[in-house]
Design a protein around this motif. Structure first.
Motif, mmCIF file in Angstrom:
data_model
loop_
_atom_site.group_PDB
_atom_site.id
_atom_site.type_symbol
_atom_site.label_atom_id
_atom_site.label_comp_id
_atom_site.label_asym_id
_atom_site.label_seq_id
_atom_site.Cartn_x
_atom_site.Cartn_y
_atom_site.Cartn_z
ATOM 1 N N SER A 1 -11.695 -0.137 1.113
ATOM 2 C CA SER A 1 -10.927 1.028 0.689
ATOM 3 C C SER A 1 -9.758 0.538 -0.151
ATOM 4 C CB SER A 1 -10.436 1.839 1.887
ATOM 5 O OG SER A 1 -9.527 1.076 2.663
ATOM 6 N N GLY B 1 0.793 -1.217 0.000
ATOM 7 C CA GLY B 1 0.000 0.000 0.000
ATOM 8 C C GLY B 1 0.828 1.270 0.000
ATOM 9 N N GLN B 2 2.155 1.117 0.125
ATOM 10 C CA GLN B 2 3.039 2.279 0.149
ATOM 11 C C GLN B 2 4.245 2.038 -0.754
ATOM 12 O OE1 GLN B 2 4.155 3.417 4.164
ATOM 13 N NE2 GLN B 2 2.201 2.718 4.980
ATOM 14 N N THR C 1 -12.197 -2.939 5.463
ATOM 15 C CA THR C 1 -11.986 -2.079 6.634
ATOM 16 C C THR C 1 -13.126 -2.145 7.640
ATOM 17 O OG1 THR C 1 -12.960 -0.233 5.400
ATOM 18 C CG2 THR C 1 -10.555 -0.460 5.340
ATOM 19 N N VAL D 1 0.094 -0.542 -6.137
ATOM 20 C CA VAL D 1 0.795 0.730 -5.981
ATOM 21 C C VAL D 1 1.724 0.924 -7.173
ATOM 22 C CG1 VAL D 1 2.427 2.036 -4.572
ATOM 23 C CG2 VAL D 1 0.680 0.634 -3.473
ATOM 24 N N LEU E 1 -6.034 -0.310 -1.120
ATOM 25 C CA LEU E 1 -4.827 -0.673 -0.380
ATOM 26 C C LEU E 1 -3.763 0.408 -0.561
ATOM 27 C CD1 LEU E 1 -3.344 -2.774 1.353
ATOM 28 C CD2 LEU E 1 -2.694 -3.946 -0.761
ATOM 29 N N ALA E 2 -3.668 0.959 -1.759
ATOM 30 C CA ALA E 2 -2.734 2.058 -2.020
ATOM 31 C C ALA E 2 -3.245 3.318 -1.327
ATOM 32 C CB ALA E 2 -2.599 2.298 -3.521
ATOM 33 N N GLU E 3 -2.430 3.890 -0.468
ATOM 34 C CA GLU E 3 -2.885 4.985 0.376
ATOM 35 C C GLU E 3 -2.992 6.313 -0.364
ATOM 36 O OE1 GLU E 3 -0.304 5.041 3.757
ATOM 37 O OE2 GLU E 3 -0.938 3.055 4.459
ATOM 38 N N LYS E 4 -2.102 6.572 -1.328
ATOM 39 C CA LYS E 4 -2.087 7.858 -2.015
ATOM 40 C C LYS E 4 -2.758 7.733 -3.382
ATOM 41 C CE LYS E 4 2.197 9.376 0.210
ATOM 42 N NZ LYS E 4 3.604 9.826 -0.020
ATOM 43 N N LYS F 1 -8.718 -3.302 0.393
ATOM 44 C CA LYS F 1 -8.687 -3.912 1.719
ATOM 45 C C LYS F 1 -10.037 -3.745 2.399
ATOM 46 C CE LYS F 1 -6.589 0.253 3.751
ATOM 47 N NZ LYS F 1 -5.416 0.794 4.496
ATOM 48 N N ARG G 1 -2.166 4.932 -7.061
ATOM 49 C CA ARG G 1 -3.087 3.810 -7.223
ATOM 50 C C ARG G 1 -3.025 3.255 -8.635
ATOM 51 N NH1 ARG G 1 -7.930 6.876 -4.004
ATOM 52 N NH2 ARG G 1 -7.080 6.532 -1.896
#
Length: 385
Positions: free
Chosen positions: A291, A123-124, A310, A148, A293-296, A308, A300
């Protein structure tokens, strides 16, 4: 929640082998060169046609060399690592399962003395500011198992002394690749254009070719050799494959490349993949249980779209029950013929992975999503305390 009444026309969302192009049928293989040698002029010409069409669609510079190699993208990456790694220090970006494998190979199997591994959780991305581009750098443009991707070409300096070695198997034919900043790029037939497995593609810049001509820093088996005492084995980049390819797979690859050309080439392929991501984003924005998995957002993936779960009841479950819940959810969708191969990769965090490459229709993704909501509710009733 009521069961949906509309199913995807093509419920195929695997991240490899991926969905065939729209309208594909076995008749696409009718003209396959069967019962003939791949070394015959006709066979060699078809292999060269795959090379030429691939390069044109992807925008590979004319002075690069492109070859068909054994063992899919994995084989292509391994060939390069065994052939080049160790001639200078090397940095590896490890942020999903395959890049973790490249890091392990370099550090533990080849046991190179100067390897730096920059890791990040699923995810990062790792801290790209730490990378030293005067060294060789190994990375994936898009993390197939993490969803990602690198945010832009700017992460690679326009001028760099080392080689930029890019595993692009889930980025090629769906994303822009900055060829002027890369030195080695690999991909496979089974990903973004929905080809069949076992064949890899390898593109090398003049800088990488010069390094290969200097000779490998270790003995290599024949299946890995890109150069010999005379220099680069040029035939590999003209259709003379190292091992015997499947001419059925070659015909299938040509069919998918012709389709890509007919719909508008790389711009059209990118637009289709980005639209698929947009459809899923609209759904995620309204979701109470999933949501990215890639945070930014800028990182993505538009191909391997990883999600993921949640929901609090799910995250409160034991790891064993979470695993069973995800299997239950994806099995429900598959049993209804609404979507196949939707679970996340085995080493990735538990969740879903929806392939959004250009061969997947947005209408099919839109039809899939209500089924996922329905299966989630069924799973919640079965597993929530």
């Amino acid at each position: 929640m009521d069961k949906p009444n509309v199913r995807p026309d093509r419920p195929f969302f695997s991240s490899g082998p991926c969905a065939k192009r729209p309208g594909w049928s076995l008749s696409a293989l009718d003209n396959a060169l069967l019962g003939r040698s791949h070394r015959a002029p006709e066979g060699r010409a078809r292999l060269k046609d795959v090379i030429d069409r691939s390069g044109k669609i992807l925008g590979v510079p004319d002075d690069w060399r492109i070859g068909i190699v054994p063992a899919s993208d994995t084989g292509a990456v391994e060939m390069i690592l065994w052939s080049l790694a160790g001639q200078r220090g090397i940095d590896v970006l490890s942020f999903e399962s395959f890049t973790a494998t490249w890091a392990q190979d370099l550090r533990d199997v080849l046991a190179l003395p100067d390897v730096r591994v920059f890791e990040a959780p699923y995810g990062q991305l790792p801290d790209l500011e730490q990378v030293d581009w005067s060294r060789d750098v190994v990375f994936a443009w898009n993390g197939t198992t993490s969803g990602v991707r690198l945010p832009s070409a700017d992460v690679i300096p326009a001028e760099h002394d080392g080689l930029a070695i890019c595993d692009a198997t889930s980025a090629a034919f769906a994303m822009d690749l900055p060829w002027d900043r890369l030195d080695v790029v690999t991909w496979s037939w089974q990903k973004a254009l929905g080809g069949e497995a076992a064949h890899g593609m390898l593109a090398i810049s003049p800088r990488a070719a010069k390094r290969l001509e200097q000779g490998a820093p270790r003995p290599l088996p024949k299946i890995f050799r890109l150069a010999n005492k005379k220099g680069l084995i040029e035939g590999i980049f003209a259709g003379d494959t190292i091992n015997t390819p499947s001419m059925l797979c070659v015909e299938d690859a040509l069919d998918s490349l012709r389709w890509a050309e007919n719909i508008g080439g790389l711009p059209a392929l990118k637009a289709r993949a980005e639209n698929n991501l947009s459809v899923i984003k609209g759904w995620i924005d309204q979701s109470e249980w999933l949501s990215f998995l890639a945070e930014k957002p800028e990182e993505r993936s538009c191909t391997s779209i990883c999600l993921k779960i949640t929901a609090p009841w799910f995250t409160a479950l034991s790891q064993d029950l979470q695993t069973k819940a995800v299997k239950h959810l994806t099995a429900l969708v598959a049993s209804e013929g609404a979507g196949y191969d939707l679970a996340s990769y085995r080493d990735a965090p538990l969740g879903l992975r929806i392939w959004g490459g250009a061969t997947v229709e947005s209408a099919d993704i839109a039809a899939l999503l209500p089924w996922l909501d329905w299966a989630y509710e069924e799973t919640r009733e079965a597993f929530a305390a």
